[in-house]
Design a protein around this motif. Structure first.
Motif, PDB file in Angstrom:
ATOM      1  N   GLN A 157      40.647  43.282  49.296  1.00  0.00           N
ATOM      2  CA  GLN A 157      40.806  42.077  49.824  1.00  0.00           C
ATOM      3  C   GLN A 157      39.237  41.506  50.494  1.00  0.00           C
ATOM      4  N   GLU A 158      38.776  42.135  51.093  1.00  0.00           N
ATOM      5  CA  GLU A 158      37.301  42.031  51.771  1.00  0.00           C
ATOM      6  C   GLU A 158      36.504  41.685  50.646  1.00  0.00           C
ATOM      7  N   ILE A 159      36.396  42.827  49.760  1.00  0.00           N
ATOM      8  CA  ILE A 159      35.453  42.661  48.442  1.00  0.00           C
ATOM      9  C   ILE A 159      35.707  41.208  47.726  1.00  0.00           C
ATOM     10  N   ALA A 160      36.891  40.909  47.504  1.00  0.00           N
ATOM     11  CA  ALA A 160      37.376  39.768  46.753  1.00  0.00           C
ATOM     12  C   ALA A 160      36.855  38.676  47.468  1.00  0.00           C
ATOM     13  N   ALA A 161      37.066  38.584  48.651  1.00  0.00           N
ATOM     14  CA  ALA A 161      36.731  37.380  49.658  1.00  0.00           C
ATOM     15  C   ALA A 161      35.250  37.223  49.462  1.00  0.00           C
ATOM     16  N   GLY A 162      34.418  38.331  49.183  1.00  0.00           N
ATOM     17  CA  GLY A 162      33.058  37.851  49.170  1.00  0.00           C
ATOM     18  C   GLY A 162      32.474  37.411  47.590  1.00  0.00           C
ATOM     19  N   MET A 163      33.630  37.506  46.788  1.00  0.00           N
ATOM     20  CA  MET A 163      33.388  37.400  45.364  1.00  0.00           C
ATOM     21  C   MET A 163      33.867  35.853  44.839  1.00  0.00           C
ATOM     22  N   LYS A 164      34.872  35.347  45.639  1.00  0.00           N
ATOM     23  CA  LYS A 164      35.383  33.921  45.211  1.00  0.00           C
ATOM     24  C   LYS A 164      34.391  33.018  45.498  1.00  0.00           C
ATOM     25  N   SER A 165      33.397  33.017  46.251  1.00  0.00           N
ATOM     26  CA  SER A 165      32.493  31.811  46.466  1.00  0.00           C
ATOM     27  C   SER A 165      31.480  31.838  45.037  1.00  0.00           C
ATOM     28  N   ARG A 166      31.250  32.958  44.380  1.00  0.00           N
ATOM     29  CA  ARG A 166      30.420  32.889  43.252  1.00  0.00           C
ATOM     30  C   ARG A 166      31.166  32.801  42.061  1.00  0.00           C
ATOM     31  N   GLY A 167      32.522  32.286  42.142  1.00  0.00           N
ATOM     32  CA  GLY A 167      33.342  32.050  40.924  1.00  0.00           C
ATOM     33  C   GLY A 167      34.009  33.136  40.136  1.00  0.00           C
ATOM     34  N   TYR A 168      34.204  34.248  41.010  1.00  0.00           N
ATOM     35  CA  TYR A 168      34.612  35.345  40.216  1.00  0.00           C
ATOM     36  C   TYR A 168      36.381  35.498  40.688  1.00  0.00           C
ATOM     37  N   GLU A 169      36.893  35.724  39.380  1.00  0.00           N
ATOM     38  CA  GLU A 169      38.365  36.112  39.597  1.00  0.00           C
ATOM     39  C   GLU A 169      38.397  37.931  39.617  1.00  0.00           C
ATOM     40  N   GLY A 170      39.554  38.570  40.035  1.00  0.00           N
ATOM     41  CA  GLY A 170      39.452  40.055  39.977  1.00  0.00           C
ATOM     42  C   GLY A 170      41.047  40.233  39.995  1.00  0.00           C
ATOM     43  N   ILE A 171      40.777  41.631  39.415  1.00  0.00           N
ATOM     44  CA  ILE A 171      42.282  42.468  39.727  1.00  0.00           C
ATOM     45  C   ILE A 171      42.040  43.753  40.207  1.00  0.00           C
ATOM     46  N   PHE A 172      42.792  44.452  40.599  1.00  0.00           N
ATOM     47  CA  PHE A 172      42.636  45.750  41.334  1.00  0.00           C
ATOM     48  C   PHE A 172      44.017  46.716  40.844  1.00  0.00           C
ATOM     49  N   GLN A 173      43.568  47.711  40.495  1.00  0.00           N
ATOM     50  CA  GLN A 173      44.880  48.922  40.340  1.00  0.00           C
ATOM     51  C   GLN A 173      44.348  50.076  41.346  1.00  0.00           C
ATOM     52  N   ARG A 174      45.281  50.214  42.152  1.00  0.00           N
ATOM     53  CA  ARG A 174      45.376  51.481  43.290  1.00  0.00           C
ATOM     54  C   ARG A 174      45.589  52.537  42.607  1.00  0.00           C
ATOM     55  N   ARG A 175      45.174  53.682  42.893  1.00  0.00           N
ATOM     56  CA  ARG A 175      45.602  55.079  42.394  1.00  0.00           C
ATOM     57  C   ARG A 175      46.987  55.626  43.271  1.00  0.00           C
ATOM     58  N   THR A 176      47.745  56.462  42.623  1.00  0.00           N
ATOM     59  CA  THR A 176      49.044  56.928  42.860  1.00  0.00           C
ATOM     60  C   THR A 176      48.869  57.669  43.993  1.00  0.00           C
TER      61      THR A 176
END
Length: 461
Positions: A157-176
Motif C-alpha cells: 500500500q505504501e509503495i502503491a501510494a507513491g506510484m499513483k501520482s506518476r500514473g501507475y496501476e499495480g497488482i500484488f501477489q503475496r506469498r503463502t
C-alpha cells in the motif's frame, strides 16, 4: 523446513487504479495478517492502507555485543549520483514501439529487521523503512520505466501510494504461509493495458511458498507481450526446488504467449542463481541434465571449497525421486527442459570490464554482508530486441559502501532496467546453433566465478 500443504486461494486478486482525489481519512490501525496458508492479493485503498510506524527503529533482536558502536562510525562512502545507459549497436527505437521494464528486489521491511547479521555495517538511519521507501520510489520515478516488477514487497500500500501520482496501476501477489512479502507489478496506464492476469502459487505443487506473476499487456493499443515476475527460493541446498519453480514459470509463460498468438515474453525477477551456475545454463540452453550436478550447487550460491564440477564426466550425483520430480516434473526423467529460447538483456549488450563478467552479466546486482554478486535478470524471447540497459555499479564502488542499503540506495539490490523494441517475428531459427547440444564438461571448464561468495546461512528460507 517442513513442507506446507498446498491450499487453494479464494481471495480475489486486487488491482490498483488511480483513485479520484479525496480527503484523507483518519489513520486506522493496521489489519492483522491473513490466515496462514492463503494466497493473498491486495487492493490499494484508504481502508486497507497500513499506517506508518514512526516509532520503528533498526535493532538487533539478539542484542549482540558490539552493535552499539555502529552509530558512531564513519558514514558509508557516497555512490555516484547516476548510472549510465549502455546502448545496443543494432536495435533502433522508433517512436511508440519501445517499452522500458525494471526489475527490483526492494528488500522487505520484515526481512530486513529479522536478518540484522546481513546489514551489520549499514548505518541505522539507512535501514529505516520510511527512509528506504522514499529512496525506492525516487529511484523508480527517476528512471521512469513503463513496467515495474518488484520482489520482496511487504508494504504494498505504501509503495502503491507513491506510484499513483506518476500514473501507475499495480497488482500484488503475496506469498503463502506465514510470510509477509510477495511480488508486485506496476504499469503506466496511459501506455499499457492489462489484458490478462495470472499467477503461480508454488506451494500448490510442493515447491515451497514462493509466488510468480504472469500477465499479458498491450502497448499503445498495438503490441502485446507476456511479462513474468518471480522471486525464486533462496535456500542454496534446494536446487531442485529452485529449478522446478523456474521451469514452471517458463512453461506457463510460454502457454500464455501461445494463447495470444505467439507474442513475445519478458521474464523479470530475482532468480537467486548466479551467471556461472547450472540454473543459468538451463535458462540459456533450454535443458539441463541434473544427474551431472549436485542439487546444493545448482544455483551457484553454495560455499563449497571443492570444485566438484571438475568430476562431472566421471561422477553421478544421487537424487531422490521427490527431488527429481521437483526439478524436472517427472520422477523418472533426469533432464529438465523448457520451451523458450531466452536471451539475457544485459548479456546481449556491450560489456564493461569494470562491472561485467565472463557471460556479459553484471558482476553484482546485490550486496550485503554475506553476498556480493548477480542474481537479478531480465530475459526476453524473439519478437523483442533490447535497445539499451541501465548499467550497474563497478565492484570497487560497491565495496566502498561496505554493504547495501545506503543513504542513497534503498535496498540491498540494485534495480536493473532494459528498454525493449518490438520487431517482426522470425520464421526460421535453423541458422542458429542449438546451444542445448553443447558438451556439459566443456561448459564447466570455461566457467569463471562472477560473484564473490562470502558465506551463507544454509538455514535461511
Amino acid at each position: 523446513m517442513s513442507r506446507r500443504a498446498a491450499m487453494a486461494s479464494t481471495a480475489p486478486r486486487a488491482r490498483l487504479s488511480t483513485p479520484a482525489p479525496a480527503a484523507h481519512p483518519p489513520r486506522k490501525r493496521g489489519r492483522s495478517p491473513p490466515a496462514t496458508g492463503s494466497t493473498v492479493s491486495w487492493r490499494a485503498s484508504a481502508e486497507n492502507a497500513a499506517p506508518v510506524d514512526h516509532r520503528r527503529r533498526w535493532h538487533n533482536p539478539e542484542r549482540a555485543p558490539g552493535r552499539a558502536w555502529q552509530q558512531f562510525r564513519a558514514p558509508q562512502s557516497a555512490l555516484p549520483s547516476s548510472r549510465r545507459w549502455v546502448f545496443s549497436e543494432d536495435a533502433s527505437t522508433s517512436s511508440g514501439d519501445a517499452c522500458t521494464i525494471m526489475s527490483y528486489n526492494i528488500l522487505a521491511d520484515y526481512n530486513a529487521r529479522n536478518h540484522p547479521d546481513l546489514y551489520w555495517d549499514v548505518p541505522l538511519d539507512a535501514m529505516r523503512w520510511d527512509s528506504r521507501r522514499r529512496l525506492i520510489i525516487r529511484e523508480i520515478r527517476h528512471w521512469d520505466p513503463d513496467l515495474v516488477c518488484l520482489q520482496e514487497v511487504d508494504r504494498f500500500q505504501e509503495i502503491a501510494a507513491g506510484m499513483k501520482s506518476r500514473g501507475y496501476e499495480g497488482i500484488f501477489q503475496r506469498r503463502t504461509g506465514d510470510t509477509r512479502d510477495g511480488c508486485a507489478m506496476f504499469w503506466k496506464s496511459k501506455r499499457l493495458r492489462l489484458l490478462e492476469e495470472d499467477s503461480i502459487d508454488f506451494s500448490e505443487f510442493n515447491l515451497r511458498n514462493n509466488v510468480a506473476q504472469i500477465c499479458v499487456f498491450e502497448l499503445n493499443g498495438t503490441y502485446k507481450l507476456v511479462l513474468g515476475n518471480i522471486h525464486v527460493l533462496f535456500n542454496p541446498k534446494r536446487g531442485d526446488v529452485k529449478l522446478g519453480q523456474i521451469r514452471m514459470l517458463l512453461e506457463k509463460a510460454n502457454a500464455l504467449a501461445e494463447k495470444w498468438n505467439g507474442i513475445p515474453i519478458v521474464l523479470a525477477g530475482d532468480f537467486n542463481s548466479t551467471p556461472d551456475s547450472a540454473i543459468y545454463e538451463f535458462l540459456t540452453t533450454m535443458k539441463l541434465n541434473i544427474s551431472l550436478h549436485d542439487r546444493r550447487q545448482l544455483s551457484g550460491l553454495d560455499n563449497s571449497e571443492f570444485d566438484l564440477y571438475e568430476l562431472y564426466s566421471l561422477l553421478k550425483y544421487q537424487w531422490s525421486d521427490e527431488e527429481v520430480r521437483n526439478a524436472t516434473g517427472c520422477s523418472n526423467v533426469m533432464v529438465a527442459e523448457h520451451p523458450l529460447k531466452l536471451r539475457s538483456s544485459y548479456a546481449m549488450l556491450k560489456r564493461n570490464s569494470n562491472n561485467r563478467g565472463l557471460h556479459g552479466e553484471p558482476l553484482a546486482t546485490s550486496y550485503h554482508k554475506k553476498f556480493l554478486g548477480t542474481v537479478d535478470y531480465l530475459w526476453h524471447t524473439r519478437g523483442l530486441e533490447c535497445s539499451r540497459v541501465l548499467d550497474t555499479l563497478p565492484i570497487g564502488t560497491l565495496r566502498r559502501t561496505r554493504g547495501l542499503p545506503t543513504r542513497e540506495i534503498g535496498s540491498d539490490h540494485l534495480p536493473i532496467v532494459a528498454e525493449f523494441v518490438f520487431t517482426e517475428p522470425v520464421e526460421d531459427d535453423s541458422d542458429e546453433e542449438d546451444e542445448s547440444e553443447h558438451d556439459d564438461k566443456s561448459e564447466q571448464e570455461v566457467r569463471k566465478s562472477q560473484h564473490i561468495y562470502l558465506s551463507l546461512d544454509s538455514g535461511s528460507p
